[in-house]
Write a protein that holds these residues in place. Structure first.
Motif, short mmCIF file in Angstrom:
data_model
loop_
_atom_site.label_atom_id
_atom_site.label_comp_id
_atom_site.label_asym_id
_atom_site.label_seq_id
_atom_site.Cartn_x
_atom_site.Cartn_y
_atom_site.Cartn_z
N THR A 237 -13.32 20.88 -36.14
CA THR A 237 -13.79 21.15 -34.78
C THR A 237 -14.05 22.64 -34.59
O THR A 237 -15.07 23.04 -34.01
N ARG A 238 -13.13 23.44 -35.09
CA ARG A 238 -13.31 24.90 -34.97
C ARG A 238 -14.55 25.35 -35.73
O ARG A 238 -15.35 26.15 -35.21
N ALA A 239 -14.73 24.87 -36.95
CA ALA A 239 -15.90 25.26 -37.74
C ALA A 239 -17.19 24.84 -37.05
O ALA A 239 -18.18 25.59 -37.04
N SER A 240 -17.18 23.66 -36.47
CA SER A 240 -18.36 23.18 -35.75
C SER A 240 -18.66 24.05 -34.54
O SER A 240 -19.83 24.39 -34.27
N ASN A 241 -17.63 24.42 -33.80
CA ASN A 241 -17.83 25.26 -32.61
C ASN A 241 -18.30 26.66 -33.00
O ASN A 241 -19.16 27.23 -32.33
N VAL A 242 -17.75 27.20 -34.08
CA VAL A 242 -18.18 28.53 -34.55
C VAL A 242 -19.66 28.50 -34.93
O VAL A 242 -20.43 29.39 -34.57
N ALA A 243 -20.06 27.45 -35.66
CA ALA A 243 -21.46 27.33 -36.05
C ALA A 243 -22.37 27.23 -34.83
O ALA A 243 -23.45 27.83 -34.78
N ALA A 244 -21.93 26.47 -33.82
CA ALA A 244 -22.72 26.31 -32.61
C ALA A 244 -22.83 27.63 -31.85
O ALA A 244 -23.90 27.98 -31.31
N THR B 273 -20.71 40.94 -35.49
CA THR B 273 -20.32 41.13 -36.89
C THR B 273 -20.42 39.83 -37.66
O THR B 273 -20.91 39.79 -38.79
N ALA B 274 -19.97 38.74 -37.06
CA ALA B 274 -20.07 37.43 -37.73
C ALA B 274 -21.53 37.07 -37.98
O ALA B 274 -21.87 36.52 -39.04
N MET B 275 -22.40 37.40 -37.03
CA MET B 275 -23.83 37.13 -37.20
C MET B 275 -24.42 37.97 -38.33
O MET B 275 -25.21 37.48 -39.14
N VAL B 276 -24.03 39.24 -38.39
CA VAL B 276 -24.53 40.13 -39.43
C VAL B 276 -24.09 39.63 -40.81
O VAL B 276 -24.89 39.54 -41.75
N VAL B 277 -22.80 39.30 -40.93
CA VAL B 277 -22.27 38.82 -42.21
C VAL B 277 -22.96 37.53 -42.62
O VAL B 277 -23.33 37.34 -43.79
N GLU B 278 -23.18 36.62 -41.67
CA GLU B 278 -23.85 35.36 -41.97
C GLU B 278 -25.28 35.60 -42.43
O GLU B 278 -25.76 34.97 -43.38
N SER B 279 -25.99 36.52 -41.77
CA SER B 279 -27.38 36.80 -42.15
C SER B 279 -27.46 37.41 -43.54
O SER B 279 -28.31 37.03 -44.35
N TYR B 280 -26.57 38.36 -43.84
CA TYR B 280 -26.52 38.91 -45.19
C TYR B 280 -26.26 37.79 -46.20
O TYR B 280 -26.88 37.75 -47.28
N GLY B 281 -25.36 36.88 -45.86
CA GLY B 281 -25.04 35.78 -46.77
C GLY B 281 -26.23 34.87 -46.99
O GLY B 281 -26.48 34.42 -48.12
#
Length: 214
Positions: free
Chosen positions: A6-13, A57-65
């Protein structure tokens, strides 16, 4: 669904909603608007990202990934360093054109009030690593100044057999690739090298020659 799922799904959303917010409003990122988009009360989003900066920061890290994964796939099966470098450059541009807001998030003008923290550095290094592996294994004339070579220590661990002057040259050429893509995305090549396919292909050929890739 488990609590972790649930947490992973909410974070992705939340991340998806935040990207939409930036795409629609440019430099603005309203935590309240993001929460509304995912159907949360505004206070609930802070359980996942305690600050606006943490979400960025989470968005930046995800985009780099996302970009690093694209580059890793592009390099697979390339038999020569020259073809690998060319494939990497082409993949970088294609990813940027398909994901302009992600590209601008990591390489464009910083969002007001945001300073990227140290945890974004390894994510950025993962993007540079395949370029270093492809192009930095031999000395490159013009990049051998001792002070410059000393600054390349951080790049030496990104691949095997990295030569410091080669790493400096790769860093320069990666900057040229990012700059060319940035000009294209901003519309600065309209009226000259538009479409930019031919200009970009010429840039990659020149880089292969400069780096001495075979």
């Amino acid at each position: 669904m488990s609590r972790a799922e649930t947490r992973a799904s909410n974070v992705a959303a939340i991340l998806a909603a935040a990207r939409t917010e930036i795409a629609e409003h440019g430099s603005g990122l309203s935590m309240r608007a993001v929460a509304r988009e995912v159907g949360m009360v505004s206070s609930a989003i802070y359980r996942y990202f305690p600050t606006r900066e943490a979400l960025l920061t989470a968005m930046v890290v995800e985009s780099y990934g996302n970009l690093a994964a694209t580059l890793t796939k592009a390099a697979e099966g390339r038999r020569t360093r020259a073809t690998r470098w060319t494939a990497l450059g082409e993949a970088l541009r294609a990813w940027a054109l398909a994901n302009p807001h992600e590209f601008q998030l990591i390489y464009g003008t910083p969002l007001p009030g945001y300073v990227a923290p140290p945890e974004t550095v390894p994510a950025a290094a993962a993007v540079a690593a395949p370029f270093v592996a492809a192009g930095a294994t031999q000395a490159v004339p013009g990049f051998g100044a001792p002070a410059l070579r000393a600054q390349m220590d951080v790049l030496l661990d990104l691949a095997d057999d990295v030569e410091p002057s080669g790493a400096a040259a790769v860093l320069t050429e990666l900057g040229a690739l990012i700059g060319a893509v940035s000009l294209e995305l901003a519309g600065h090549l309209v009226g000259t090298a538009d479409p930019a396919d031919h200009l970009f292909a010429a840039l990659l050929r020149r880089q292969v020659s400069t780096l001495g890739l075979r």
